[in-house]
Design a protein around this motif. Sequence first.
Motif, PDB file in Angstrom:
ATOM      1  N   MET A  66       0.374   4.508   0.390  1.00 14.46           N
ATOM      2  CA  MET A  66       1.195   4.150   1.553  1.00 14.46           C
ATOM      3  C   MET A  66       2.394   5.111   1.594  1.00 14.46           C
ATOM      4  O   MET A  66       3.079   5.279   0.598  1.00 14.46           O
ATOM      5  N   PRO A  67       2.629   5.729   2.743  1.00  7.82           N
ATOM      6  CA  PRO A  67       3.778   6.645   2.833  1.00  7.82           C
ATOM      7  C   PRO A  67       5.100   5.880   2.777  1.00  7.82           C
ATOM      8  O   PRO A  67       5.148   4.675   3.030  1.00  7.82           O
ATOM      9  N   SER A  68       6.155   6.621   2.455  1.00  8.23           N
ATOM     10  CA  SER A  68       7.500   6.030   2.502  1.00  8.23           C
ATOM     11  C   SER A  68       7.889   5.812   3.964  1.00  8.23           C
ATOM     12  O   SER A  68       7.237   6.338   4.872  1.00  8.23           O
ATOM     13  N   ILE A  69       8.944   5.059   4.171  1.00  5.53           N
ATOM     14  CA  ILE A  69       9.460   4.869   5.534  1.00  5.53           C
ATOM     15  C   ILE A  69       9.805   6.224   6.129  1.00  5.53           C
ATOM     16  O   ILE A  69       9.448   6.533   7.270  1.00  5.53           O
ATOM     17  N   GLN A  70      10.488   7.054   5.339  1.00  7.73           N
ATOM     18  CA  GLN A  70      10.879   8.372   5.835  1.00  7.73           C
ATOM     19  C   GLN A  70       9.657   9.201   6.226  1.00  7.73           C
ATOM     20  O   GLN A  70       9.635   9.813   7.296  1.00  7.73           O
ATOM     21  N   GLU A  71       8.632   9.218   5.391  1.00 13.93           N
ATOM     22  CA  GLU A  71       7.429   9.996   5.702  1.00 13.93           C
ATOM     23  C   GLU A  71       6.744   9.469   6.960  1.00 13.93           C
ATOM     24  O   GLU A  71       6.367  10.243   7.848  1.00 13.93           O
ATOM     25  N   PHE A  72       6.587   8.163   7.033  1.00  7.64           N
ATOM     26  CA  PHE A  72       5.905   7.541   8.171  1.00  7.64           C
ATOM     27  C   PHE A  72       6.646   7.804   9.484  1.00  7.64           C
ATOM     28  O   PHE A  72       6.047   8.235  10.478  1.00  7.64           O
ATOM     29  N   MET A  73       7.954   7.566   9.475  1.00  8.10           N
ATOM     30  CA  MET A  73       8.715   7.707  10.712  1.00  8.10           C
ATOM     31  C   MET A  73       8.924   9.177  11.093  1.00  8.10           C
ATOM     32  O   MET A  73       8.929   9.520  12.280  1.00  8.10           O
TER      33      MET A  73
END
Length: 143
Positions: free
Chosen positions: A1-8
């Motif tokens: 699962m990507p981090s919030i930063q990676e995802f956004m």
Amino acid sequence: MPSIQEFMTQHHKVCDDLLVEAESALASKDWSAFAELWSKFETETLHHFAMEEQVLFPEFEAQTGMTAGPTMVMRQEHAQINAMFEQMKAAIEQQDQERAMGCSESIMIFIQQHNMKEEQILYPMTDNHLSNSAEIVEKMSTH
């Protein structure tokens, strides 16, 4: 699962790519294509705002107690971008090339500055302060 930063940040890129496509149609004065591509860009950008305002920001505020900080600023900027979208609607209806180009340029610059603040300040803060970031990414990905 990507981090919030990676995802956004990846979703910012999706929105940026849609804007580039729309601007290309505008430059060639293809109003039909531009209106359709702009609509896709606007819809995806509003979806991004919704993921933040309905999932990420409330969770961040609940876990940190910070309600008058970065999330407040981001919400204000979302409102400003929404106002710019309204200006673009008028330019598209009138097929006003100069006005549409000006709106597009203003939106692009404002969004670039907005995204930098999120990517360099807010998203790292969320990843550092939220204990359930994987769950938040999952909620946003299905939102």
